[in-house]
Write a protein that holds these residues in place. Sequence first.
Motif, PDB file in Angstrom:
ATOM      1  N   CYS A 184       0.878  -1.168   0.000  1.00 48.03           N
ATOM      2  CA  CYS A 184       0.000   0.000   0.000  1.00 48.03           C
ATOM      3  C   CYS A 184       0.918   1.222   0.000  1.00 48.03           C
ATOM      4  O   CYS A 184       1.812   1.313   0.841  1.00 48.03           O
TER       5      CYS A 184
ATOM      6  N   MET B 299       1.618   5.539  -0.475  1.00 46.16           N
ATOM      7  CA  MET B 299       1.092   6.915  -0.473  1.00 46.16           C
ATOM      8  C   MET B 299       2.257   7.888  -0.589  1.00 46.16           C
ATOM      9  O   MET B 299       3.290   7.714   0.046  1.00 46.16           O
TER      10      MET B 299
ATOM     11  N   VAL C 138      -1.415  15.406  -0.004  1.00 49.15           N
ATOM     12  CA  VAL C 138      -1.450  14.029  -0.485  1.00 49.15           C
ATOM     13  C   VAL C 138      -1.413  14.045  -2.007  1.00 49.15           C
ATOM     14  O   VAL C 138      -2.313  14.585  -2.652  1.00 49.15           O
TER      15      VAL C 138
ATOM     16  N   MET D 269      -2.346   7.815  -3.743  1.00 46.55           N
ATOM     17  CA  MET D 269      -2.258   6.614  -2.903  1.00 46.55           C
ATOM     18  C   MET D 269      -2.775   5.402  -3.658  1.00 46.55           C
ATOM     19  O   MET D 269      -3.550   5.518  -4.618  1.00 46.55           O
ATOM     20  N   ARG D 270      -2.313   4.257  -3.237  1.00 51.79           N
ATOM     21  CA  ARG D 270      -2.753   2.971  -3.795  1.00 51.79           C
ATOM     22  C   ARG D 270      -2.930   2.028  -2.609  1.00 51.79           C
ATOM     23  O   ARG D 270      -1.967   1.714  -1.905  1.00 51.79           O
ATOM     24  N   VAL D 271      -4.162   1.593  -2.367  1.00 48.29           N
ATOM     25  CA  VAL D 271      -4.491   0.829  -1.164  1.00 48.29           C
ATOM     26  C   VAL D 271      -5.031  -0.546  -1.536  1.00 48.29           C
ATOM     27  O   VAL D 271      -5.946  -0.664  -2.367  1.00 48.29           O
TER      28      VAL D 271
ATOM     29  N   THR E  19      -7.081   3.168  -6.135  1.00 45.23           N
ATOM     30  CA  THR E  19      -6.077   4.182  -6.437  1.00 45.23           C
ATOM     31  C   THR E  19      -6.700   5.569  -6.417  1.00 45.23           C
ATOM     32  O   THR E  19      -7.814   5.767  -6.925  1.00 45.23           O
ATOM     33  N   GLN E  20      -6.001   6.521  -5.793  1.00 39.07           N
ATOM     34  CA  GLN E  20      -6.418   7.920  -5.795  1.00 39.07           C
ATOM     35  C   GLN E  20      -5.262   8.756  -6.338  1.00 39.07           C
ATOM     36  O   GLN E  20      -4.119   8.559  -5.939  1.00 39.07           O
TER      37      GLN E  20
ATOM     38  N   ILE F 270      -6.800  10.949   4.704  1.00 34.65           N
ATOM     39  CA  ILE F 270      -5.594  10.160   4.950  1.00 34.65           C
ATOM     40  C   ILE F 270      -5.942   8.815   5.568  1.00 34.65           C
ATOM     41  O   ILE F 270      -5.286   7.802   5.297  1.00 34.65           O
TER      42      ILE F 270
ATOM     43  N   LYS G 298      -8.227   6.924   4.786  1.00 33.78           N
ATOM     44  CA  LYS G 298      -8.587   6.020   3.691  1.00 33.78           C
ATOM     45  C   LYS G 298      -7.392   5.152   3.290  1.00 33.78           C
ATOM     46  O   LYS G 298      -7.539   3.987   2.918  1.00 33.78           O
ATOM     47  N   PHE G 299      -6.181   5.744   3.407  1.00 35.82           N
ATOM     48  CA  PHE G 299      -4.970   5.006   3.032  1.00 35.82           C
ATOM     49  C   PHE G 299      -4.735   3.816   3.961  1.00 35.82           C
ATOM     50  O   PHE G 299      -4.153   2.810   3.563  1.00 35.82           O
TER      51      PHE G 299
END
Length: 329
Positions: free
Chosen positions: A50, A52, A87, A90-92, A102-103, A120, A122-123
Motif C-alpha cells: 500500500c 502513499m 497528499v 495513494m494505492r491501497v 487508487t487515488q 488520509i 482512507k490510506f
Amino acid sequence: QVYDSDCCDSILLELREYLPKYFGVWSPPTAPNDTYLKLEDVTRKFNKPCIMDVKIGQKSYDPYASAEKIQQQVSKYPLMEEIGFLVLGMRVYHVSSDSYETQNQHYGRSLTKETVKDGISKFFHNGYCLRKDAIAASIQKIEKILEWFEGQKQLNFYASSLLFVYEGSCQATTVRLSDVALAEKRGVPKGLLSGGDILEYNNNIHVINSTENGKIEASVSKGLSKFYALHKKAYSKRHHSQLSLKVENLEQDNVWKSSTCITQEHLNGNVIPQLEKVFCHMPAEIKESANVEVRMIDFAHVFPSNAKDEGYIYGLKNLITVLQNILDN
C-alpha cells in the motif's frame, strides 16, 4: 553527496537512513544524453504494498522561483501553507475484494482542513478495518525524520515528499480452533503449539484444528474472506457447541490477551467482525510489528541554508498530529 564514498558529514550520513538507497546513475542506450538516478525500489519486499506519496512543507516553490511559478504552485493547493502537506496520491490494497483502490493528486487537492483526516485514514483502511498498527508504525518513523530536521541547519527542502509503504496482505498468523490460540508468529514462544512446533510460512494464515484423528491444516492466502468457510468446516468436525478464539501476543514483558467466543450464530455470519478485532485493532504497544517504510523522496529543489527548515518541520508536525488523531479516534 549523501551517498558519496568520501562523505564524512554526520548530518548527511544520518540522512541515508531515511532515503531510498542510491545505486549511481544510468543512461538508456536510446538516449545516452539523458541521465537518471538509480534508486532502491522501496516496495520490493512487500507482497501487497500500500503506497502513499505526501508532499511536505508549507511552500512547494523554492527561494528562486519566479512570481509566475509561485502563483502556479500556490493555486494548485492554497491550503499548503496552512496545513503543511499535500497528499499526491495513494494505492491501497483491499483485503475484502483482493483488489487495489487508487487515488490521484486531484483527490489530495480536494481535501480541506475538515476532511484531510478522513482523506488520509482512507490510506490505512483495508476494506475490513483501520490498520492502526500501520498508522502507529508510520508515526514512529516520521518522528525519526522530524528529529533529523530539528538537528540540522544546512539544507532546506522544497516540493519534496514522504513515501509511505505498508504491507496490505494478512500478516503471518497462527490460529488453533481447538485449544484456541491465535498469536503473531514473531511473538510465539516454543511450546505454545502442542509438540513445540513453530510453523513457518509467508503471508498466509494457517488454521489448525486438533481432532481425534490428528490435525487438519489449511493454508489461506486470500485474506479474511476465506475464514468463514474454514471455521464452518472445522465446526462440523467438533462435538462441542462453541469454539473460542483467543489472541495472545507475547513481546518482552508486555502480554496482550483478548478472548472472544465464536458460537454457531457467529459462524453463521459474524465471524469477520470478530476477526477484524484480532487483526486490525492492535494496541500501540505492538506497533513495531507492522511492516512499514517511510522514506524521503524527490530532491529536485534542495537548497543550502543556515537555518532550520521550518516549513518542512511544520508539515511533519501537522502530519503527525493528523495521524495521531486518526489513531486515537
